[in-house]
Design a protein around this motif. Structure first.
Motif, PDB file in Angstrom:
ATOM      1  N   UNK A   1     -12.711   6.921  -1.022  1.00 56.61           N
ATOM      2  CA  UNK A   1     -13.389   7.724  -1.938  1.00 56.61           C
ATOM      3  C   UNK A   1     -13.978   6.411  -2.854  1.00 56.61           C
ATOM      4  N   UNK A   2     -15.208   6.744  -3.171  1.00 51.70           N
ATOM      5  CA  UNK A   2     -15.881   5.610  -4.151  1.00 51.70           C
ATOM      6  C   UNK A   2     -16.565   6.460  -5.212  1.00 51.70           C
ATOM      7  N   UNK A   3     -16.000   7.392  -5.641  1.00 46.00           N
ATOM      8  CA  UNK A   3     -16.468   8.136  -6.893  1.00 46.00           C
ATOM      9  C   UNK A   3     -16.085   7.375  -8.207  1.00 46.00           C
ATOM     10  N   UNK A   4     -15.871   8.090  -9.214  1.00 45.04           N
ATOM     11  CA  UNK A   4     -15.513   7.816 -10.493  1.00 45.04           C
ATOM     12  C   UNK A   4     -14.132   7.291 -10.828  1.00 45.04           C
ATOM     13  N   UNK A   5     -14.251   5.924 -10.677  1.00 41.52           N
ATOM     14  CA  UNK A   5     -12.746   5.266 -10.631  1.00 41.52           C
ATOM     15  C   UNK A   5     -11.819   5.577  -9.702  1.00 41.52           C
ATOM     16  N   UNK A   6     -12.240   6.273  -8.560  1.00 40.71           N
ATOM     17  CA  UNK A   6     -11.262   6.660  -7.705  1.00 40.71           C
ATOM     18  C   UNK A   6     -10.770   7.999  -7.892  1.00 40.71           C
ATOM     19  N   UNK A   7      -9.976   8.440  -7.012  1.00 44.37           N
ATOM     20  CA  UNK A   7      -9.070   9.847  -7.246  1.00 44.37           C
ATOM     21  C   UNK A   7      -7.751   9.366  -7.276  1.00 44.37           C
ATOM     22  N   UNK A   8      -6.937   9.941  -8.272  1.00 41.62           N
ATOM     23  CA  UNK A   8      -5.552   9.454  -8.524  1.00 41.62           C
ATOM     24  C   UNK A   8      -4.726  10.224  -8.139  1.00 41.62           C
ATOM     25  N   UNK A   9      -3.447   9.848  -7.600  1.00 38.79           N
ATOM     26  CA  UNK A   9      -2.517  10.705  -7.316  1.00 38.79           C
ATOM     27  C   UNK A   9      -0.948  10.305  -7.993  1.00 38.79           C
ATOM     28  N   UNK A  10       0.077  11.510  -8.024  1.00 42.16           N
ATOM     29  CA  UNK A  10       1.071  11.116  -8.760  1.00 42.16           C
ATOM     30  C   UNK A  10       2.294  12.279  -8.290  1.00 42.16           C
ATOM     31  N   UNK A  11       3.434  11.971  -8.313  1.00 41.50           N
ATOM     32  CA  UNK A  11       4.291  12.981  -7.912  1.00 41.50           C
ATOM     33  C   UNK A  11       5.425  12.957  -9.059  1.00 41.50           C
TER      34      UNK A  11
END
Length: 405
Positions: A374-384
């Motif tokens: 993924x090279x979009x807007x600042x990457x895609x984040x993830x959290x739990x």
């Protein structure tokens, strides 16, 4: 005819009868077989309060009328399959009793429980081998190794699970990657009059219990709206994958016209059941509908949130964002001379998504799809998180962090 001739004739007849019985017995034994002509896996299923996956089988059994048949699914690690004695880390069992010489079960199911078995921590590839035997003597009715399904399962150190199957492999093949080993052979099986399948039981049953036939789940339980079709058709040349997000919503994973190579993801957009609350995207859709050329930015997916709760419940959500709105909710437009003087906002909200869509997004975020990134807007984040309530929709000033609530 004298006595000796009569005795010889009787003995000859008896020998012929014995030979005929032996031939018939051998013929009957030769007709005993089981053939699985199709198999597929349904992940993230809750059955009797237990979480796991269902293994669906299109099964034909011959020569076992009114005899007990046992089914066993054996799960081994991918790395163990080539060995002489692979370690079985999980077994699931089922049983049936055919009522005809040849019976076909359209959807016989076995259940794999995530919470039992020796599943190792981490992300691993597995094989599931389905064995069909005569319960009375253990005779194999299908060829060992003829029905093997492959799937992947990620087990976190907190006990959470994310599972996925060859759907991901099919996508990788579509965008140029080599597929993994096929899940099942395509050998057709003799088909009798189909009948609904009984559910798998832990022990042999004495009488067949037909149930209503089920079919594989479809990508979405709701039909697309005209606006969803319009949006996806407009984006079709950019879409790498379309994911069912549940409740009639979709997530599309896209590249763009400037991306070098189909494996570079630049955008992940939310395709809602109803576009109207998202004024920026809705205005652009309406312009496209009127054949006015415009660039559809779409509704951005910014973050994947995996909820792991104390009572064992799990679900996933995403933050989505409709950009360039005014404080009153109108879509910002550079042609309107009053708009450039006004501050613009993000429209942020959180939505629950399907487990399969969440698994795909997590694989992408963690870089598990080979070279796909993924090279979009600042990457895609993830959290739990352990929270339950979804964050309510909110407009925040443009320029602030999209994650600000």
């Amino acid at each position: 005819m004298n006595t000796s001739s009569l005795s010889l004739a009787v003995r000859t007849g008896m020998l012929l009868m014995v030979a005929l019985l032996v031939t018939m017995s051998a013929s009957a034994a030769a007709r005993r077989y089981a053939k699985i002509s199709r198999a597929w896996v349904e992940h993230d299923v809750i059955l009797d309060g237990q979480r796991g996956m269902k293994v669906h089988l299109y099964l034909t059994v011959s020569g076992m009328k009114r005899r007990s048949v046992s089914l066993t699914g054996e799960v081994t690690l991918d790395s163990d399959v080539a060995g002489d004695d692979p370690v079985v880390i999980y077994r699931c069992d089922g049983a049936l009793m055919p009522s005809h010489d040849i019976d076909t079960y359209l959807d016989y199911t076995l259940f794999v429980n995530y919470d039992t078995g020796n599943w190792p921590e981490g992300d691993h590839h597995y094989y599931l081998n389905v064995l069909v035997t005569n319960t009375a003597n253990g005779e194999a009715l299908n060829t060992p190794g003829s029905t093997i399904l492959d799937f992947s399962l990620k087990r976190g150190d907190d006990g959470s699970y994310i599972s996925y199957d060859t759907t991901v492999e099919e996508i990788k093949q579509r965008i140029g990657y080599q597929p993994s080993t096929p899940t099942t052979p395509a050998t057709p099986a003799p088909v009798a009059t189909p009948k609904p399948a009984p559910q798998a039981a832990p022990a042999p049953v004495t009488t067949p219990k037909p149930v209503q036939k089920t079919t594989p789940s479809t990508p979405s339980t709701q039909e697309m709206t005209d606006q969803q079709r319009l949006y996806i058709s407009w984006m079709k040349d950019r879409i790498i994958k379309q994911l069912d997000a549940g409740d009639g919503n979709y997530i599309v994973i896209c590249t763009n016209s400037y991306a070098h190579g189909p494996n570079k993801v630049t955008d992940i957009f939310w395709v809602p059941r109803d576009f109207r609350p998202y004024s920026s995207a809705y205005k652009q859709l309406m312009a496209t509908d009127k054949y006015i050329k415009c660039f559809v930015d779409g509704i951005d997916v910014l973050k994947l949130i995996n909820h792991t709760l104390a009572d064992g419940r799990e679900f996933s959500t995403v933050y989505i964002c409709d950009r360039d709105q005014l404080a009153n909710g109108e879509a910002w437009e550079y042609k309107n001379k009053n708009h450039p003087e006004q501050a613009t906002h993000y429209y942020m909200e959180e939505h629950r998504i399907s487990s399969k869509a969440a698994a795909w997004l997590q694989l992408l975020i963690e870089g598990k799809l080979t070279t796909m990134s993924f090279q979009g807007r600042d990457g895609l984040k993830m959290e739990t998180t352990t929270r339950v309530a979804l964050k309510a929709p909110r407009r925040i000033p443009y320029g602030n962090s999209p994650d600000t609530y």
